[in-house]
Scaffold this motif. Structure first.
Motif, PDB file in Angstrom:
ATOM      1  N   ILE A 188      -5.378   4.600  -4.049  1.00 19.35           N
ATOM      2  CA  ILE A 188      -4.238   5.506  -4.219  1.00 19.35           C
ATOM      3  C   ILE A 188      -4.003   5.779  -5.704  1.00 19.35           C
ATOM      4  CG2 ILE A 188      -1.754   5.804  -3.823  1.00 19.35           C
ATOM      5  CD1 ILE A 188      -2.098   3.895  -1.386  1.00 19.35           C
ATOM      6  N   ASP A 189      -4.134   4.737  -6.529  1.00 19.55           N
ATOM      7  CA  ASP A 189      -3.913   4.847  -7.970  1.00 19.55           C
ATOM      8  C   ASP A 189      -5.174   5.363  -8.655  1.00 19.55           C
ATOM      9  OD1 ASP A 189      -2.893   4.608 -10.539  1.00 19.55           O
ATOM     10  OD2 ASP A 189      -3.222   2.441 -10.642  1.00 19.55           O
ATOM     11  N   THR A 190      -5.484   6.621  -8.448  1.00 16.70           N
ATOM     12  CA  THR A 190      -6.715   7.204  -8.998  1.00 16.70           C
ATOM     13  C   THR A 190      -6.671   7.314 -10.523  1.00 16.70           C
ATOM     14  OG1 THR A 190      -5.837   9.425  -8.651  1.00 16.70           O
ATOM     15  CG2 THR A 190      -7.231   8.509  -6.903  1.00 16.70           C
ATOM     16  N   ALA A 191      -5.471   7.404 -11.093  1.00 16.42           N
ATOM     17  CA  ALA A 191      -5.338   7.498 -12.552  1.00 16.42           C
ATOM     18  C   ALA A 191      -5.361   6.114 -13.207  1.00 16.42           C
ATOM     19  CB  ALA A 191      -4.056   8.226 -12.918  1.00 16.42           C
ATOM     20  N   GLY A 202      -1.638   1.564 -12.773  1.00 17.41           N
ATOM     21  CA  GLY A 202      -1.011   0.320 -12.328  1.00 17.41           C
ATOM     22  C   GLY A 202       0.197   0.554 -11.447  1.00 17.41           C
ATOM     23  N   VAL A 203       0.548   1.803 -11.212  1.00 15.84           N
ATOM     24  CA  VAL A 203       1.651   2.180 -10.318  1.00 15.84           C
ATOM     25  C   VAL A 203       1.233   3.413  -9.529  1.00 15.84           C
ATOM     26  CG1 VAL A 203       3.515   1.235 -11.753  1.00 15.84           C
ATOM     27  CG2 VAL A 203       2.784   3.596 -12.085  1.00 15.84           C
ATOM     28  N   VAL A 204       1.861   3.599  -8.380  1.00 18.84           N
ATOM     29  CA  VAL A 204       1.611   4.800  -7.572  1.00 18.84           C
ATOM     30  C   VAL A 204       2.941   5.461  -7.270  1.00 18.84           C
ATOM     31  CG1 VAL A 204      -0.522   3.962  -6.527  1.00 18.84           C
ATOM     32  CG2 VAL A 204       1.616   3.493  -5.391  1.00 18.84           C
ATOM     33  N   ASN A 205       2.959   6.782  -7.332  1.00 20.94           N
ATOM     34  CA  ASN A 205       4.164   7.501  -6.935  1.00 20.94           C
ATOM     35  C   ASN A 205       3.923   8.081  -5.536  1.00 20.94           C
ATOM     36  OD1 ASN A 205       2.749   9.963  -7.252  1.00 20.94           O
ATOM     37  ND2 ASN A 205       3.401  10.138  -9.377  1.00 20.94           N
ATOM     38  N   ARG A 219      10.992   4.574   3.132  1.00 16.73           N
ATOM     39  CA  ARG A 219      10.543   3.190   2.870  1.00 16.73           C
ATOM     40  C   ARG A 219      10.025   3.041   1.453  1.00 16.73           C
ATOM     41  NH1 ARG A 219       7.207   0.006   6.811  1.00 16.73           N
ATOM     42  NH2 ARG A 219       7.779  -1.555   5.277  1.00 16.73           N
ATOM     43  N   PHE A 220       9.322   4.057   0.966  1.00 12.96           N
ATOM     44  CA  PHE A 220       8.804   4.043  -0.399  1.00 12.96           C
ATOM     45  C   PHE A 220       9.959   3.941  -1.389  1.00 12.96           C
ATOM     46  CE2 PHE A 220       7.171   5.773  -4.320  1.00 12.96           C
ATOM     47  CZ  PHE A 220       5.858   5.354  -4.370  1.00 12.96           C
ATOM     48  N   GLU A 221      10.980   4.776  -1.191  1.00 12.89           N
ATOM     49  CA  GLU A 221      12.132   4.781  -2.087  1.00 12.89           C
ATOM     50  C   GLU A 221      12.898   3.460  -2.033  1.00 12.89           C
ATOM     51  OE1 GLU A 221      14.151   8.301  -0.757  1.00 12.89           O
ATOM     52  OE2 GLU A 221      12.867   9.621  -1.961  1.00 12.89           O
ATOM     53  N   GLU A 222      13.003   2.871  -0.843  1.00 13.44           N
ATOM     54  CA  GLU A 222      13.677   1.577  -0.713  1.00 13.44           C
ATOM     55  C   GLU A 222      12.888   0.467  -1.405  1.00 13.44           C
ATOM     56  OE1 GLU A 222      14.050   1.216   3.510  1.00 13.44           O
ATOM     57  OE2 GLU A 222      15.854   2.471   3.594  1.00 13.44           O
ATOM     58  N   ALA A 223      11.568   0.579  -1.414  1.00 12.24           N
ATOM     59  CA  ALA A 223      10.715  -0.433  -2.038  1.00 12.24           C
ATOM     60  C   ALA A 223      10.718  -0.317  -3.558  1.00 12.24           C
ATOM     61  CB  ALA A 223       9.285  -0.298  -1.514  1.00 12.24           C
ATOM     62  N   ASP A 224      11.101   0.833  -4.075  1.00 12.16           N
ATOM     63  CA  ASP A 224      11.119   1.060  -5.518  1.00 12.16           C
ATOM     64  C   ASP A 224      12.339   0.355  -6.118  1.00 12.16           C
ATOM     65  OD1 ASP A 224      10.775   2.008  -8.078  1.00 12.16           O
ATOM     66  OD2 ASP A 224      11.447   4.039  -7.612  1.00 12.16           O
ATOM     67  N   LEU A 225      12.199  -0.927  -6.391  1.00 11.23           N
ATOM     68  CA  LEU A 225      13.322  -1.756  -6.816  1.00 11.23           C
ATOM     69  C   LEU A 225      13.869  -1.372  -8.192  1.00 11.23           C
ATOM     70  CD1 LEU A 225      11.963  -5.218  -5.597  1.00 11.23           C
ATOM     71  CD2 LEU A 225      13.583  -3.690  -4.456  1.00 11.23           C
ATOM     72  N   ASP A 226      13.017  -0.926  -9.093  1.00 11.68           N
ATOM     73  CA  ASP A 226      13.481  -0.590 -10.435  1.00 11.68           C
ATOM     74  C   ASP A 226      13.880   0.884 -10.573  1.00 11.68           C
ATOM     75  OD1 ASP A 226      10.980   0.577 -10.381  1.00 11.68           O
ATOM     76  OD2 ASP A 226      10.190  -0.525 -12.111  1.00 11.68           O
ATOM     77  N   GLY A 227      13.736   1.658  -9.517  1.00 12.95           N
ATOM     78  CA  GLY A 227      14.162   3.064  -9.534  1.00 12.95           C
ATOM     79  C   GLY A 227      13.302   3.956 -10.415  1.00 12.95           C
ATOM     80  N   SER A 228      12.069   3.573 -10.650  1.00 10.10           N
ATOM     81  CA  SER A 228      11.185   4.342 -11.531  1.00 10.10           C
ATOM     82  C   SER A 228      10.522   5.532 -10.835  1.00 10.10           C
ATOM     83  CB  SER A 228      10.100   3.423 -12.089  1.00 10.10           C
ATOM     84  OG  SER A 228       9.267   2.952 -11.040  1.00 10.10           O
ATOM     85  N   GLY A 229      10.609   5.574  -9.517  1.00 14.07           N
ATOM     86  CA  GLY A 229       9.936   6.649  -8.776  1.00 14.07           C
ATOM     87  C   GLY A 229       8.503   6.300  -8.431  1.00 14.07           C
ATOM     88  N   SER A 230       8.094   5.104  -8.766  1.00  8.26           N
ATOM     89  CA  SER A 230       6.738   4.657  -8.455  1.00  8.26           C
ATOM     90  C   SER A 230       6.786   3.185  -8.061  1.00  8.26           C
ATOM     91  CB  SER A 230       5.817   4.865  -9.654  1.00  8.26           C
ATOM     92  OG  SER A 230       6.316   4.184 -10.780  1.00  8.26           O
ATOM     93  N   LEU A 231       5.714   2.743  -7.398  1.00  9.99           N
ATOM     94  CA  LEU A 231       5.621   1.359  -6.944  1.00  9.99           C
ATOM     95  C   LEU A 231       4.474   0.652  -7.640  1.00  9.99           C
ATOM     96  CD1 LEU A 231       5.951   1.601  -3.045  1.00  9.99           C
ATOM     97  CD2 LEU A 231       7.726   1.099  -4.709  1.00  9.99           C
TER      98      LEU A 231
END
Length: 125
Positions: free
Chosen positions: A98-101, A104-107, A66-78
């Motif tokens: 989740i985004d501890t760093a 603005g995106v989470v992998n 589901r994570f990979e399907e949601a990654d619309l731009d194919g960056s490996g993160s959401l």
């Protein structure tokens, strides 16, 4: 007619005599585990009705898909927006945790670490 009877008996005599193979029934039985691709260490059934490693593995694989399907731009993160569009409310709701760093995106590794942390916190209560 006598020739036909002799021919039949000769053919039967030449046919190889086979003895029943004792290993065949074991090989014909169903596999010990329905999915042979799950690592052996994860094939054990859950104890006491709790979710065991197999169920956790399967749930994680579904989440990854589901994570990979949601990654619309194919960056490996959401991004938060991608999580929202995909209906991943859990990620959207907990995005800042989740985004501890604070990128603005989470992998997926960030998400796994968050899930493991939450599981450990729940067990310690």
């Amino acid at each position: 007619m006598l020739a036909a009877a002799v021919a039949c008996s000769c053919a039967r005599a030449q046919a190889p005599q086979t003895q029943p193979d004792m290993a065949a029934p074991a090989m014909m039985s169903a596999p010990l585990h329905p999915d042979p691709y799950i690592p052996p260490a994860m094939r054990k059934p859950p104890r006491d009705g709790a979710s065991g490693p197999v169920l956790q593995y399967q749930a994680m694989q579904k989440l990854k898909k589901r994570f990979e399907e949601a990654d619309l731009d194919g960056s490996g993160s959401l991004s938060r927006e991608e999580a929202h569009k995909a209906g991943l409310g859990f990620i959207e709701k907990n995005f800042d945790h989740i985004d501890t760093a604070q990128r603005g995106v989470v992998n997926f590794e960030d998400l796994k670490a968050f899930i493991i942390q939450r599981r450990e916190e729940a067990r310690s209560r």
